[in-house]
Design an enzyme around this catalytic site. Structure first.
Site, short mmCIF file in Angstrom:
data_model
loop_
_atom_site.label_atom_id
_atom_site.label_comp_id
_atom_site.label_asym_id
_atom_site.label_seq_id
_atom_site.Cartn_x
_atom_site.Cartn_y
_atom_site.Cartn_z
N ASP A 159 1.06 56.90 -31.09
CA ASP A 159 -0.51 57.62 -31.72
C ASP A 159 -1.11 56.85 -31.92
OD1 ASP A 159 1.76 59.42 -30.16
OD2 ASP A 159 1.31 60.79 -31.18
N ASP A 160 -2.47 57.75 -31.56
CA ASP A 160 -3.95 57.85 -32.99
C ASP A 160 -3.55 55.74 -32.34
OD1 ASP A 160 -2.81 59.75 -34.01
OD2 ASP A 160 -2.86 58.95 -35.79
N HIS A 210 -4.64 62.00 -26.25
CA HIS A 210 -4.51 62.26 -27.75
C HIS A 210 -5.70 63.20 -28.25
CE1 HIS A 210 -1.99 63.06 -31.14
NE2 HIS A 210 -2.12 62.30 -31.97
N HIS A 215 -9.20 64.01 -32.31
CA HIS A 215 -8.07 63.99 -33.27
C HIS A 215 -8.36 65.15 -33.90
CE1 HIS A 215 -4.06 62.97 -35.41
NE2 HIS A 215 -3.94 62.48 -34.50
N HIS A 248 3.49 55.51 -34.26
CA HIS A 248 2.22 55.54 -34.77
C HIS A 248 1.96 53.79 -34.72
CE1 HIS A 248 2.48 59.78 -36.12
NE2 HIS A 248 1.31 59.71 -35.92
ZN LIG Z 1 -2.09 61.65 -33.80
#
Ligand SMILES: [Zn+2]
Length: 314
Positions: free
Chosen positions: A126-127, A178, A182, A275
């Site tokens: 993620d991210d 996502h 955020h 991540h």
């Molecule tokens: Zn995230």
């Protein structure tokens, strides 16, 4: 005397084709997973060289179709001759077979009737996309293990570094949504949630030509409204079932902690949250080797059925 000779040769080729087609999947039969595991456990830090890493792959049929597949490349010359007698399937018409479905706990199970491995995990990051060096190293490690993952990206990061999103796509990895900023979507109104999700769908499509099929809310925080909007956007909503805690201060600069956290929570069908972070990048090769040594396969996101099993909340 020319005709009979030619005809008998032709007949024997036909017979050979018949034998071949009765043999079933060569990829399934020639791979010995126990040997692959044995060789990798002896040298956990070295790449498996003797046994093909796709011993753990869950999509033998799609692997066989790839040109770099070791089984197909190693096929005897006579097999190649017989293949030329059959019409080639055009690239665009190849279809990925669905193998897995996600349950209510965001874990994966083989679809009924599928030959997919029950002991399998989904890798997610993620991210991103954030940093070229970190991302490239992670992509290289995934390639080394012949593994696919979902990269859940944020729109504002894609806007800043579209070339990194293109890189993820060009390496055949899957892109997930996502949200744009955020933010905690559970605290936002409907209009904002729609924009946070919709704008990411748009920028990913514009940048790569691909439309995400997976959605993970930031912080795993999403109520009925977020689930409903995700479903309306034809996105499979998921959080995770195995958190590496790589985002937490306790794992910062400690790849071994990331690995330990994942291995402690390991279970068949695990949905592993990681991540795009330097210590996760450093952990990845060893982690994937340890998962293989435990007999786990890696789920190709392309084989996950994203059809909603239940109607979205009204
Ligand atoms: Zn995230």
């Amino acid at each position: 005397m020319q005709m009979p000779t030619y005809m008998s040769k032709f007949t024997s080729i036909l017979a050979f084709v018949a034998i071949l087609s009765a043999c079933g999947s060569p990829a399934e039969q020639t791979v010995d997973p126990s040997r692959a595991n044995a060789s990798s456990s002896a040298e956990p830090n070295k790449e498996i060289s003797a046994a093909p890493s796709n011993a753990n792959a869950v999509t033998p049929s799609s692997n066989a179709a790839r040109s770099n597949d070791p089984v197909r490349d190693g096929a005897p010359t006579s097999t190649k001759e017989t293949i030329t007698l059959q019409p080639e399937v055009p690239e665009g018409t190849k279809q990925t077979t669905l193998q897995y479905t996600m349950n209510a706990a965001y874990r994966f199970e083989p679809i009924a009737g599928s030959e997919a491995a029950k002991k399998a995990v989904l890798l997610t990051f993620d991210d991103g996309p954030k940093d070229e060096t970190t991302l490239k190293a992670m992509l290289d490690t995934l390639d080394k293990h012949h593994t696919k993952a979902i990269f859940f990206v944020n729109g504002y990061r894609v806007k800043a570094k579209p070339e990194l999103l293109k890189l993820i796509a060009s390496r055949g990895q899957t892109i997930g949504n996502h949200s744009w900023d955020h933010v905690d979507l559970k605290k936002e109104d409907e209009k904002t949630v729609r924009k946070q999700i919709g704008d990411v769908q748009q920028i990913v499509k514009k940048t790569t030509g691909l439309t995400p099929r997976f959605f993970r809310p930031p912080f795993g925080s999403g109520g009925d409204l977020v689930k409903k909007i995700a479903a309306e956007s034809e996105l499979l909503f998921m959080t995770w079932s195995n958190g590496s805690l790589d985002w937490d201060a306790s794992t910062k600069d400690k790849p071994e902690k990331v690995i330990a956290n994942v291995m402690e929570q390991l279970h068949p069908g695990a949905n592993i949250l990681m991540h795009e972070l330097p210590w996760t990048k450093d952990a990845l090769d060893n982690l994937l080797t340890q998962l293989k040594n435990k007999g786990y396969a890696f789920i190709d996101p392309a084989t996950i059925d994203t059809t909603p099993t239940t109607k979205p909340a009204k």
